[in-house]
Design a protein around this motif. Structure first.
Motif, PDB file in Angstrom:
ATOM      1  N   ASN A 244       0.809  -1.227   0.000  1.00  0.00           N
ATOM      2  CA  ASN A 244       0.000   0.000   0.000  1.00  0.00           C
ATOM      3  C   ASN A 244       0.835   1.266   0.000  1.00  0.00           C
ATOM      4  O   ASN A 244       1.529   1.550   0.978  1.00  0.00           O
ATOM      5  N   GLY A 245       0.773   2.023  -1.080  1.00  0.00           N
ATOM      6  CA  GLY A 245       1.416   3.346  -1.145  1.00  0.00           C
ATOM      7  C   GLY A 245       2.877   3.354  -0.751  1.00  0.00           C
ATOM      8  O   GLY A 245       3.330   4.253  -0.034  1.00  0.00           O
TER       9      GLY A 245
ATOM     10  N   LYS B 248       6.689   3.950  -0.686  1.00  0.00           N
ATOM     11  CA  LYS B 248       7.766   4.797  -1.213  1.00  0.00           C
ATOM     12  C   LYS B 248       9.069   4.240  -0.656  1.00  0.00           C
ATOM     13  O   LYS B 248       9.108   3.775   0.488  1.00  0.00           O
TER      14      LYS B 248
ATOM     15  N   THR C  22      15.277   8.498  -4.660  1.00  0.00           N
ATOM     16  CA  THR C  22      13.947   7.903  -4.554  1.00  0.00           C
ATOM     17  C   THR C  22      13.770   6.868  -5.646  1.00  0.00           C
ATOM     18  O   THR C  22      13.931   7.164  -6.828  1.00  0.00           O
TER      19      THR C  22
ATOM     20  N   HIS D  26       7.829   5.712  -5.787  1.00  0.00           N
ATOM     21  CA  HIS D  26       7.078   6.939  -5.445  1.00  0.00           C
ATOM     22  C   HIS D  26       5.642   6.635  -5.057  1.00  0.00           C
ATOM     23  O   HIS D  26       4.825   7.535  -5.003  1.00  0.00           O
ATOM     24  N   GLY D  27       5.288   5.384  -4.898  1.00  0.00           N
ATOM     25  CA  GLY D  27       3.902   5.081  -4.563  1.00  0.00           C
ATOM     26  C   GLY D  27       3.454   3.852  -5.317  1.00  0.00           C
ATOM     27  O   GLY D  27       2.925   3.948  -6.422  1.00  0.00           O
TER      28      GLY D  27
ATOM     29  N   SER E 238       1.234   0.345  -5.134  1.00  0.00           N
ATOM     30  CA  SER E 238       0.187  -0.406  -4.434  1.00  0.00           C
ATOM     31  C   SER E 238      -0.290  -1.553  -5.315  1.00  0.00           C
ATOM     32  O   SER E 238      -0.503  -1.367  -6.511  1.00  0.00           O
TER      33      SER E 238
ATOM     34  N   GLU F  45       7.583   5.220   3.301  1.00  0.00           N
ATOM     35  CA  GLU F  45       6.144   5.450   3.483  1.00  0.00           C
ATOM     36  C   GLU F  45       5.399   4.232   3.011  1.00  0.00           C
ATOM     37  O   GLU F  45       5.885   3.479   2.167  1.00  0.00           O
ATOM     38  N   GLY F  46       4.162   4.087   3.522  1.00  0.00           N
ATOM     39  CA  GLY F  46       3.310   2.992   3.063  1.00  0.00           C
ATOM     40  C   GLY F  46       3.495   1.744   3.907  1.00  0.00           C
ATOM     41  O   GLY F  46       4.267   1.729   4.869  1.00  0.00           O
TER      42      GLY F  46
ATOM     43  N   VAL G 224       6.311   4.209 -10.000  1.00  0.00           N
ATOM     44  CA  VAL G 224       4.886   4.392  -9.690  1.00  0.00           C
ATOM     45  C   VAL G 224       4.090   3.268 -10.351  1.00  0.00           C
ATOM     46  O   VAL G 224       4.367   2.890 -11.489  1.00  0.00           O
TER      47      VAL G 224
END
Length: 265
Positions: free
Chosen positions: A11-12, A14, A22, A25-26, A28, A67-68, A225
């Protein structure tokens, strides 16, 4: 077989490398029990990073999920030790056909059973199962892995993972550098394992043609992504998808596999 029970949930997510670059970037997607899901995208799209995040191998490469969340059933992957993930049934076959080159094919396979401290009789039974799926390995069982072909090494790496009794098998670019006929053979076997034993599979592939032929669903990554997810059959029939995301011109004459494997991100 009901695909409603979620086995893996990403989930989401990063992720970064070296506190700076990076990579994701997201991202899911989910893998349901008994499902084959393909992660597609060009080189550098983030497929390998995603798989390393799923097996919590990023910290070993100075990477981190920032994140996520990633859940394997109720287990928080980002805080679990990689060895515990394997024991709980999440087993990854890394890119590049990792075999112990100085061990025989059979010794390589047995190391997979030892990882979960299987009893001798269990290991013997699991070996027979692997040989039933990969008869080629049975023929080569006394050969040193380093002297076998690329396809046989890939089968050995998958066989060793199967010896750990996975519930989710995660594969990174199993087709890389292999002849098309060998790739078909490997994917056919994976599909059979999925159908007959209910093995759930997550596979990252640059060869979208073969992946979409054998997967139930696919998620396409672009620059870290997840840009598109859907039914494999649907994605297979969409020319825009092939042209934009999978780098294929609608003409089938263009090969989909790079000649030289670039460094996977």
């Amino acid at each position: 077989m009901g695909h409603n029970e979620v086995l893996l949930s990403v989930n989401g997510v990063k992720a970064i490398y070296n506190h700076a670059i990076t990579a994701l970037h997201g991202v899911s997607f989910t893998v349901a029990r008994g499902e084959v899901v393909a992660l597609l995208g060009a080189n550098g799209a983030g497929k390998t990073t995603t798989l390393k995040a799923v097996s919590n191998l990023l910290p070993a490469e100075r990477g981190a999920v920032t994140e996520g969340s990633i859940l394997f059933e109720d287990l928080d992957v980002t805080t679990a030790r990689p060895a515990d993930l394997v024991r709980s049934g999440l087993v990854q076959v890394l890119e590049g056909r990792h075999c112990f080159r100085s061990l025989t094919v059979e010794e390589n396979l047995v190391t997979g059973g030892l990882g979960r401290s299987g009893k001798r009789a269990e290991i013997a039974a699991d070996l027979e199962k692997v040989y039933a799926h990969f008869p080629r390995l049975k023929e080569k069982r006394h050969a040193l892995s380093g002297l076998t072909s690329g396809g046989e090494q890939q089968m050995t790496a998958i066989g060793r993972a199967l010896m750990s009794r996975p519930r989710l098998l995660v594969l990174d670019e199993p087709s890389m550098g292999l002849a098309p006929i060998v790739v078909q053979d490997i994917f056919r076997t994976l599909r059979r394992l999925n159908r007959e034993e209910g093995l759930s599979i997550l596979v990252a592939e640059q060869n979208s043609t073969v992946a979409l032929k054998y997967a139930d669903r696919a998620t396409i990554l672009e620059n870290g992504v997840a840009v598109l997810s859907g039914d494999a059959v649907e994605l297979r029939n969409r020319d825009d998808v092939k042209a934009f995301y999978l780098g294929q011109t609608p003409s089938p004459a263009v090969p989909n596999t790079p000649i030289l494997p670039a460094i996977a991100v």
